[in-house]
Enzyme design. Structure first.
Site, PDB file in Angstrom:
ATOM      1  N   GLY A 193      80.005  52.323  19.553  1.00 45.69           N
ATOM      2  CA  GLY A 193      78.829  53.099  19.195  1.00 45.69           C
ATOM      3  C   GLY A 193      77.958  53.407  20.398  1.00 45.69           C
ATOM      4  O   GLY A 193      78.196  52.917  21.510  1.00 45.69           O
ATOM      5  N   ASP A 194      76.967  54.255  20.190  1.00 44.15           N
ATOM      6  CA  ASP A 194      76.006  54.640  21.235  1.00 44.15           C
ATOM      7  C   ASP A 194      76.670  55.358  22.410  1.00 44.15           C
ATOM      8  O   ASP A 194      76.168  55.328  23.536  1.00 44.15           O
ATOM      9  CB  ASP A 194      75.250  53.411  21.774  1.00 44.15           C
ATOM     10  CG  ASP A 194      74.617  52.595  20.670  1.00 44.15           C
ATOM     11  OD1 ASP A 194      73.864  53.188  19.876  1.00 44.15           O
ATOM     12  OD2 ASP A 194      74.874  51.380  20.592  1.00 44.15           O
ATOM     13  N   LYS A 227      77.434  60.502  20.903  1.00 48.72           N
ATOM     14  CA  LYS A 227      78.059  61.416  19.943  1.00 48.72           C
ATOM     15  C   LYS A 227      77.118  62.549  19.550  1.00 48.72           C
ATOM     16  O   LYS A 227      77.549  63.689  19.385  1.00 48.72           O
ATOM     17  CB  LYS A 227      78.496  60.650  18.693  1.00 48.72           C
ATOM     18  CG  LYS A 227      79.577  59.619  18.940  1.00 48.72           C
ATOM     19  CD  LYS A 227      79.988  58.912  17.666  1.00 48.72           C
ATOM     20  CE  LYS A 227      78.874  58.067  17.080  1.00 48.72           C
ATOM     21  NZ  LYS A 227      78.462  56.951  17.967  1.00 48.72           N
ATOM     22  N   ASN A 259      70.969  53.319  10.214  1.00 46.89           N
ATOM     23  CA  ASN A 259      71.200  52.278  11.218  1.00 46.89           C
ATOM     24  C   ASN A 259      71.798  52.864  12.488  1.00 46.89           C
ATOM     25  O   ASN A 259      71.907  52.174  13.503  1.00 46.89           O
ATOM     26  CB  ASN A 259      72.133  51.200  10.658  1.00 46.89           C
ATOM     27  CG  ASN A 259      73.460  51.762  10.154  1.00 46.89           C
ATOM     28  OD1 ASN A 259      73.557  52.925   9.780  1.00 46.89           O
ATOM     29  ND2 ASN A 259      74.480  50.933  10.111  1.00 46.89           N
ATOM     30  N   GLY A 318      71.507  55.842  15.393  1.00 45.56           N
ATOM     31  CA  GLY A 318      70.575  56.823  15.946  1.00 45.56           C
ATOM     32  C   GLY A 318      71.223  57.715  16.983  1.00 45.56           C
ATOM     33  O   GLY A 318      72.070  57.269  17.753  1.00 45.56           O
ATOM     34  N   HIS A 319      70.862  58.985  16.974  1.00 46.70           N
ATOM     35  CA  HIS A 319      71.333  59.948  17.964  1.00 46.70           C
ATOM     36  C   HIS A 319      70.131  60.537  18.693  1.00 46.70           C
ATOM     37  O   HIS A 319      69.139  60.920  18.069  1.00 46.70           O
ATOM     38  CB  HIS A 319      72.128  61.085  17.298  1.00 46.70           C
ATOM     39  CG  HIS A 319      73.402  60.642  16.664  1.00 46.70           C
ATOM     40  ND1 HIS A 319      74.038  61.356  15.665  1.00 46.70           N
ATOM     41  CD2 HIS A 319      74.164  59.553  16.876  1.00 46.70           C
ATOM     42  CE1 HIS A 319      75.141  60.720  15.305  1.00 46.70           C
ATOM     43  NE2 HIS A 319      75.239  59.636  16.020  1.00 46.70           N
ATOM     44  N   ARG A 361      80.231  48.501  -7.821  1.00 46.28           N
ATOM     45  CA  ARG A 361      80.021  49.402  -8.961  1.00 46.28           C
ATOM     46  C   ARG A 361      78.686  49.165  -9.676  1.00 46.28           C
ATOM     47  O   ARG A 361      78.580  49.327 -10.897  1.00 46.28           O
ATOM     48  CB  ARG A 361      81.201  49.305  -9.953  1.00 46.28           C
ATOM     49  CG  ARG A 361      82.488  49.835  -9.384  1.00 46.28           C
ATOM     50  CD  ARG A 361      83.689  49.469 -10.206  1.00 46.28           C
ATOM     51  NE  ARG A 361      83.974  48.057 -10.136  1.00 46.28           N
ATOM     52  CZ  ARG A 361      85.063  47.482 -10.667  1.00 46.28           C
ATOM     53  NH1 ARG A 361      85.945  48.223 -11.317  1.00 46.28           N
ATOM     54  NH2 ARG A 361      85.252  46.193 -10.571  1.00 46.28           N
ATOM     55  N   GLN A 394      78.422  55.279  14.330  1.00 43.63           N
ATOM     56  CA  GLN A 394      79.064  54.085  14.868  1.00 43.63           C
ATOM     57  C   GLN A 394      80.343  54.444  15.648  1.00 43.63           C
ATOM     58  O   GLN A 394      80.358  55.455  16.321  1.00 43.63           O
ATOM     59  CB  GLN A 394      79.311  53.044  13.768  1.00 43.63           C
ATOM     60  CG  GLN A 394      78.056  52.371  13.275  1.00 43.63           C
ATOM     61  CD  GLN A 394      77.466  53.025  12.045  1.00 43.63           C
ATOM     62  OE1 GLN A 394      78.150  53.674  11.261  1.00 43.63           O
ATOM     63  NE2 GLN A 394      76.176  52.861  11.852  1.00 43.63           N
ATOM     64  N   THR A 416      66.125  50.716  16.987  1.00 42.12           N
ATOM     65  CA  THR A 416      65.620  49.346  17.058  1.00 42.12           C
ATOM     66  C   THR A 416      64.964  49.006  18.385  1.00 42.12           C
ATOM     67  O   THR A 416      64.175  48.067  18.464  1.00 42.12           O
ATOM     68  CB  THR A 416      66.774  48.352  16.836  1.00 42.12           C
ATOM     69  OG1 THR A 416      67.733  48.500  17.900  1.00 42.12           O
ATOM     70  CG2 THR A 416      67.462  48.612  15.499  1.00 42.12           C
ATOM     71  N   GLY A 417      65.304  49.754  19.453  1.00 40.19           N
ATOM     72  CA  GLY A 417      64.779  49.435  20.773  1.00 40.19           C
ATOM     73  C   GLY A 417      65.465  48.254  21.421  1.00 40.19           C
ATOM     74  O   GLY A 417      65.106  47.839  22.538  1.00 40.19           O
ATOM     75  N   ARG A 442      70.938  47.160  25.006  1.00 41.72           N
ATOM     76  CA  ARG A 442      72.373  47.126  24.786  1.00 41.72           C
ATOM     77  C   ARG A 442      73.058  46.267  25.841  1.00 41.72           C
ATOM     78  O   ARG A 442      72.641  46.246  27.002  1.00 41.72           O
ATOM     79  CB  ARG A 442      72.946  48.546  24.831  1.00 41.72           C
ATOM     80  CG  ARG A 442      72.421  49.436  23.718  1.00 41.72           C
ATOM     81  CD  ARG A 442      72.852  50.879  23.872  1.00 41.72           C
ATOM     82  NE  ARG A 442      72.221  51.720  22.840  1.00 41.72           N
ATOM     83  CZ  ARG A 442      71.842  52.970  23.016  1.00 41.72           C
ATOM     84  NH1 ARG A 442      72.022  53.563  24.190  1.00 41.72           N
ATOM     85  NH2 ARG A 442      71.276  53.644  22.044  1.00 41.72           N
TER      86      ARG A 442
END
Length: 428
Positions: free
Chosen positions: A12-13, A16, A38, A40-41, A142, A222, A299-300, A303
């Site tokens: 992820g990150d 994209k 959840n 972010g772009h 369900r 993701q 979230t800040g 990474r």
């Protein structure tokens, strides 16, 4: 007309949103097929920064955006995001956004469950605490609520009763506060009109687009290594992130998904817990984080950073059926004397050219590196392969050889136009 699906090829990150934004210029429709807010772009256009979570990235270009049934939709988060876009001059209306009537709703109870589960785990997963996983659990169990339920107050009330009866028993068993239905129901009824104005049959919209010869761009959140089946389980997301998810998550036939672009950084990052063989603690890792502004959009959180893992990338290419790669943030490697690329792992004295599924094996994997020459001449802002330093071009060719597929797109800064196009995925 060919369609294109964009998937993350790492954890992820990868950028994209930037790639989707660039490809959206030639697309007629942009469809989001999995995940929730959840993910972010970040897009930077003419110096203006757009931070998206639920909205398809194509809305910034004025394209028709679709949110598929595979998305976990927090209605309040979506409405807040629409307001933020309006403040930036991007109007989101039913003319340019449709939400699948069968998309799962993320509710306050899901956020409460998410927080409680993460606290109770012996080894936290590192979720964003947005309630996405628990919402998917209810979907599979369900008992979930869907967008279409907002149009039927009696059904909504009954389903919310059943949902809270199930979860409040769990809360009581743990000695935690239970949740009340009344406030939650009233809030859903209050915002229902604002959400329902966007609701529609996304699968029909895609079918009509195909019949009319329009180009559709499918946007995944993701990445392959966070896929519920193919990622580094259990440190994964709760949805299908691979191109197969584009079909099941929007209602389009698998044969119409089209060309698959896998997005990878020129290095590697990961948010949260889980195996990360090429992670660098301190030194170059800190430098990559600072240069690449590697902090979560939503979230800040900082990474984790490391060298490019070509063995992992090769595995993603095969599992996801990636046709070409988009290599992002090449400019972040400017100035490194040498660049390391992982080509495999040593585990208990054996060499592996893929990551075995066992968690203990993944955590004990020692990366086997190839060292490449770095480059001193900057690549930032470069817009053609011919203008790159020879060492940077050699790095790209090495990545292609290791991954087994060509690199079609390279980005050299956060700006939209600082993009090198070796081949256009829509012309593939």
């Amino acid at each position: 007309m060919p369609n294109v699906v964009v998937v993350g090829a790492q954890w992820g990150d990868e950028g994209k949103g930037r790639i989707v934004d660039w490809l959206a210029e030639k697309a007629d429709v942009v469809a989001r097929y999995n995940g929730g807010h959840n993910a972010g772009h970040t897009l930077v256009v003419d110096g203006k920064t757009y931070k998206l979570a639920l909205l398809p990235s194509g809305v910034v270009r004025g394209k028709m955006g679709l949110i598929g049934n595979g998305v976990a939709l927090d209605p309040e988060a979506l409405l807040a995001e629409i307001e933020r876009m309006a403040a930036l001059g991007v109007a989101v209306t039913p003319d340019n956004l449709m939400i699948a009537e069968t998309a799962t709703l993320v509710l306050p109870v899901h956020r409460a469950i998410d927080a409680a589960q993460e606290t109770l785990r012996r080894q936290p997963i590192g979720t964003t605490l947005r309630g996405i996983g628990p919402a998917y659990e209810d979907k599979v169990g369900r008992r979930g609520l869907r967008v279409c339920d907002l149009a039927e107050p009696d059904v909504l009330s009954d389903k919310l009763d059943a949902l809270l009866q199930h979860h409040n028993a769990w809360f009581r068993g743990l000695g935690l506060d239970t949740l009340s239905k009344d406030g939650m129901l009233q809030r859903l009824l209050d915002i229902a009109p604002a959400i329902l104005r966007f609701a529609g049959s996304v699968w029909q919209q895609l079918d009509m687009a195909h019949a009319a010869g329009k180009r559709t761009l499918f946007e995944g959140s993701q990445a392959v290594m966070l896929d519920i089946d193919w990622g580094s389980y259990p440190y994964v997301t709760s949805s299908s992130t691979v191109p197969a998810g584009a079909a099941s998550g929007t209602g389009i036939a698998p044969s119409r998904v089209g060309h698959v672009v896998g997005v990878t950084k020129a290095y590697a990052t990961r948010v949260g817990e889980g195996p990360f063989p090429t992670e660098i603690h301190g030194g170059p890792g800190n430098l990559l984080r600072e240069r690449g502004h590697e902090f979560g959009v939503n979230t800040g959180r900082p990474r984790r950073c490391g060298w490019l893992d070509a063995a992992q990338l090769r595995q993603s290419v095969k599992v996801a059926g990636i046709d070409t790669l988009a290599l992002t943030k090449l400019d972040i490697l400017d100035g490194f004397e040498c660049v390391q690329v992982c080509v495999g792992y040593e585990i208990d004295g054996r060499f592996f050219d893929f990551a075995p599924p066992g968690l203990a094996a993944q955590q004990s994997a020692v990366p086997v590196y190839e060292q490449l020459a770095g480059w001193s001449r900057p690549t930032r802002g470069t817009r053609s392969l011919a203008a790159l330093p020879p060492e940077a071009l050699a790095f790209i060719r090495f990545v292609e050889a290791q991954a087994g597929v060509p690199v079609s797109i390279v980005t050299t800064s956060p700006e939209r136009d600082d993009t090198i196009v070796a081949s256009d995925p829509f012309d593939a």
